[in-house]
Design a protein around this motif. Structure first.
Motif, PDB file in Angstrom:
ATOM      1  N   ASN A  74       0.779  -1.232   0.000  1.00 38.67           N
ATOM      2  CA  ASN A  74       0.000   0.000   0.000  1.00 38.67           C
ATOM      3  C   ASN A  74       0.810   1.281   0.000  1.00 38.67           C
ATOM      4  OD1 ASN A  74      -2.941  -0.846   0.299  1.00 38.67           O
ATOM      5  ND2 ASN A  74      -1.892  -2.088   1.828  1.00 38.67           N
ATOM      6  N   ASN A  91      -6.099   1.569   3.810  1.00 39.51           N
ATOM      7  CA  ASN A  91      -6.150   0.151   3.445  1.00 39.51           C
ATOM      8  C   ASN A  91      -6.917  -0.581   4.521  1.00 39.51           C
ATOM      9  OD1 ASN A  91      -4.211  -0.935   5.601  1.00 39.51           O
ATOM     10  ND2 ASN A  91      -3.081   0.751   4.667  1.00 39.51           N
ATOM     11  N   HIS A  92      -7.228  -1.831   4.261  1.00 36.14           N
ATOM     12  CA  HIS A  92      -8.084  -2.587   5.172  1.00 36.14           C
ATOM     13  C   HIS A  92      -7.504  -2.724   6.585  1.00 36.14           C
ATOM     14  CE1 HIS A  92     -10.648  -5.728   6.701  1.00 36.14           C
ATOM     15  NE2 HIS A  92      -9.560  -6.368   7.034  1.00 36.14           N
ATOM     16  N   LEU A 160      -0.080   3.698  -3.416  1.00 32.23           N
ATOM     17  CA  LEU A 160      -1.436   3.924  -2.940  1.00 32.23           C
ATOM     18  C   LEU A 160      -2.251   4.406  -4.125  1.00 32.23           C
ATOM     19  CD1 LEU A 160      -3.403   4.467  -0.462  1.00 32.23           C
ATOM     20  CD2 LEU A 160      -2.460   6.758  -0.443  1.00 32.23           C
ATOM     21  N   ALA A 305     -11.372  -2.749  -0.442  1.00 30.23           N
ATOM     22  CA  ALA A 305     -10.862  -4.034   0.026  1.00 30.23           C
ATOM     23  C   ALA A 305     -11.917  -5.097  -0.216  1.00 30.23           C
ATOM     24  CB  ALA A 305     -10.533  -3.947   1.503  1.00 30.23           C
TER      25      ALA A 305
END
Lengths: 646, 148
Positions: A74, A91-92, A160, A305
């Motif tokens: 990421n 991100n997740h 990213l 995600a």
């Protein structure tokens, strides 16, 4: 080492959460009140440890430690530091750690600063908070470890998503998360109060600042997200009815209803069961939202995600918490004593109607969002889009605005119809006059919904300042000012939406450098196309000069940007803001040799939409400060009085 | 008024609101459930001109043509079973290209051309609209095929 330390901090925090839950449960159920004394320090330690874990993850991102899987997938060593920083939660895994951190810190704050709650309810609340956190700790540690290593480490990360590389989006998710998690505190309060059977005005007064705070942050988050979508995606719209957007709208609707009902409970001691129920629903909606965004189960242009297994995990958590809270509610609702009575014509009734309408919109948005999922289970692929939401949300929202005018002009407990009519006579008369004159002016030029929107916006504006009529403005409590400003914000937003849909002028051309484009009173001189470069992108940039009525020309630079990692093209619109609207220029592709596509909008008063959102949040902040300050003042006076007697 | 009566009235009001909301949702959903169409749906079920829908499929290779004005494009959308002509005036999303999936919002004109007002932008290369999952464009035969 940093990653291992972060993981260790996370495990420690999770164990402390388990301890916190056990201490509170045994202390309360077994009557061992000496155990309860340990709950608060444990909660504080848990909050500190989560904060440490999160700070360590940020450090890993800032140092571009590519041996950590999450950083490698990421981030990118060439990225500007702001986006390395923001990439932590873009991100997740990172956003889940942010969630747990905010919960831990909020829990610590409840442990340290909450004074209004009775001790048992306070401890039950902290136990509830720990129980919720535990599920998310399990989720992080077993299904999405943010500190996992990768061997061998890559030289550079994958980067990213460039759409997220924007200051607006760097801070939009944490704002929303703070709001979501603020609602988890309200949820824990409700669970705590149900467990100790202490649902009353004092409980509502303790819960209200948390609801207000969460609601302010949600409002700001949604406003920022809407403005981001408007300028970054280059499509010129401000709301898309996408499941991910609905995911933040639904908790906001529930929180707005809760905010009003908790005020009724705090000031009039009515609507006890309903308020508790709403607190459960509001947090459930945050979880449903997280589930929708994180599972990728629904079609969305920005569900980032996509992982069914994680979706299942969140779904299980959702089932346990919501199911558990509803079961507790059903079991204990009998113990919630009836609150104070009120007459049918009263502010309480108005707020009940407000709650009903908000709940109806919430329910309809939820149905529209989940309907494709339900039909797909039966083998149909269906997509519910803007026409459905516009059709249901438009009329109910306009009705809600009318209730918003009437509510503050109605008295608590009991009022007379004739009195209310007398009070609304002025806004009503102004509204009618404006309606008629506007109708004559605008006949046939704008649609019926924008027209109604403008009229109602004006009526709401007049109606929302009406409570200040004949009052001493200096002595009006800050809380009342907050309500006035927030309601005024709704009017301002509505006016912006109506103006945008009624008066926007659009022009689409293919132009050569040197051409002059005229639209909506603006003259745009297309000077040249140049390549430019930024930190981690290159772009084609159009240089334009915009002027109106022979005024000083202003330079505008719409761009088409190319990012190498991951390879993506984004559109950077150029915006020129004036008091009466925004000029919005998008550079498209090369149409043919030498001609470039240009899309130009003149959007009168479009900025009012977000200014209104800001006003709503500001009103909330004033109400929050007003209440808290009064609390401090009362305490200060009480102490002075004590000293005087001593 | 007694508290009992009052609660009764509130319950009735809430019930009426619920029923009304349910009816509203049902009627809106009934209209909008048929919102997403593939070219084959259009062929078999038919869509009246002017009705706002979403049309999803693949952009046929070699069908993309630019008009003289530089901002209008014409292209064909297919799902392997049927093909419909479409046109769009505006700036296309960055990932719009021949042989790739597209979801277009708009309405049919009387002559059977789909007039798109909006082409749904994708956020990244891997994204495939859920409605089109399982579809792929075969480079060799220029036809749709199911994903293996």
């Amino acid at each position: 080492m940093i990653a291992e330390a972060g993981l260790a901090a996370l495990w420690l925090a999770a164990s402390l959460a388990l301890l916190q839950l056990a201490l509170a449960a045994i202390g309360l159920a077994g009557g061992k009140s000496e155990l309860l004394g340990a709950v608060r320090p444990v909660a504080v330690a848990q909050g500190v440890l989560t904060a440490i874990a999160f700070a360590l993850l940020i450090t890993l991102f800032l140092r571009s430690d590519m041996s950590v899987l999450l950083v490698a997938t990421n981030s990118h060593s060439m990225k500007p530091w702001l986006y390395k920083f923001a990439g932590t939660w873009g991100n997740h895994e990172g956003s889940m750690l942010l969630w747990v951190t905010v919960m831990g810190v909020a829990g610590a704050a409840v442990a340290l600063f909450e004074r209004a709650l009775r001790r048992e309810t306070h401890m039950a609340t902290l136990g509830g908070q720990a129980a919720i956190s535990l599920g998310f700790y399990a989720f992080l540690l077993f299904a999405s470890n943010p500190f996992a290593r990768i061997d061998p480490p890559p030289a550079d990360g994958q980067g990213l998503n460039p759409l997220l590389q924007d200051p607006g989006l760097a801070f939009h998710p944490p704002t929303l998360y703070l709001g979501y998690v603020g609602l988890s505190v309200a949820f824990s309060f409700a669970v705590g109060a149900l467990l100790t059977r202490q649902v009353d005005a004092a409980f509502a007064r303790a819960m209200r600042p948390w609801v207000l705070g969460a609601w302010i942050l949600l409002t700001l988050g949604i406003t920022a997200g809407s403005y981001w979508a408007y300028y970054e995606l280059g499509w010129g719209g401000w709301w898309f009815w996408d499941p991910v957007e609905n995911a933040s709208l639904m908790p906001w609707l529930a929180a707005t209803a809760l905010l009003h009902s908790v005020t009724v409970l705090a000031t009039r001691d009515a609507l006890r069961a309903w308020t508790v129920m709403l607190a459960v629903i509001a947090f459930s909606m945050s979880m449903v939202g997280t589930f929708l965004v994180r599972s990728g189960i629904l079609t969305s242009v920005h569900a980032f995600a996509v992982d069914p297994q994680r979706g299942t995990f969140i779904l299980a958590l959702l089932g346990i918490y919501i199911g558990g809270a509803l079961a507790l509610f059903g079991w204990r609702v009998g113990a919630v004593r009836e609150g104070a009575p009120f007459e049918l014509v009263s502010r309480e009734t108005m707020l009940v109607v407000n709650n009903l309408l908000l709940s109806v919109i919430l329910g309809l948005v939820l149905i529209g969002t989940l309907y494709p999922l339900m039909t797909e289970a039966f083998g149909h692929k269906v997509s519910v889009g803007a026409p459905y939401f516009d059709r249901i949300a438009g009329p109910i929202a306009l009705t809600l605005m009318i209730v918003m005018i009437l509510g503050p002009l109605t008295r608590w407990r009991r009022d007379r119809m004739r009195e209310v009519t007398r009070r609304i006579a002025v806004p009503l008369a102004v509204g009618t006059i404006v309606l008629v004159s506007l109708a004559i002016l605008a006949w046939g030029t704008i649609g019926i919904l924008p027209f109604l929107g403008l009229v109602i916006a004006l009526a709401v504006a007049v109606g929302s300042v009406a409570p200040l009529w004949k009052r001493n403005l200096r002595r009006t409590p800050l809380f009342t000012w907050g309500m006035v400003i927030a309601h005024l914000g709704c009017a301002v937003s509505l006016a912006g939406m109506a103006c945008d849909s009624a008066f926007t002028v659009e022009k689409l051309v293919a132009a050569r450098p040197g051409d002059v484009v005229e639209t909506a009173g603006w003259t745009l001189r297309f000077k040249q196309i140049l390549p430019v470069a930024g930190d981690n992108w290159t772009a084609l940039q159009a240089d334009m000069e915009a002027s109106r009525g022979g005024g000083e020309p202003v330079l505008m630079h719409p761009q088409s940007r190319f990012f190498a990692s991951p390879p993506t093209t984004t559109t950077e619109a150029a915006l020129l803001t004036r008091w009466n609207g925004q000029l919005y220029v998008v550079l498209g592709q090369e149409a043919d040799a030498g001609r470039w596509q240009l899309r130009i909008w003149w959007k009168p008063f479009v900025t009012l939409i977000w200014f209104g959102g800001f006003l709503i949040a500001l009103g909330g902040a004033m109400a929050l400060i007003g209440r808290e300050r009064r609390g401090w003042l009362l305490k200060w006076r009480a102490r002075k009085a004590e000293e005087a007697f001593a | 008024m007694k508290a009992k009566h009052q609660r009764l009235i509130l319950a009735v009001v809430a019930l009426v609101a619920l029923v009304a909301a349910g009816l509203l949702a049902a009627s809106a959903l009934k209209d909008e459930a048929a919102y997403f169409y593939t070219p084959n749906d259009v062929k078999t079920k038919g869509v009246e001109p002017g009705k706002a829908i979403r049309l999803g499929g693949m952009v046929v290779k070699g069908s993309l043509k630019k008009a003289q004005d530089g901002v209008t494009i014409h292209f064909d959308v297919t799902d392997g079973k049927a093909t419909v002509p479409a046109s769009f005036k505006g700036i296309t999303p960055d990932l719009f290209r021949e042989g790739s999936g597209v979801v277009a919002e708009g309405a049919f004109e009387r002559n059977g051309t789909f007039q798109a007002t909006n082409l749904l932008a994708k956020h990244d290369e891997r994204y495939m609209p859920r409605e089109l999952q399982g579809m792929q464009y075969d480079e060799k035969t220029h036809k749709m095929k199911a994903e293996q």
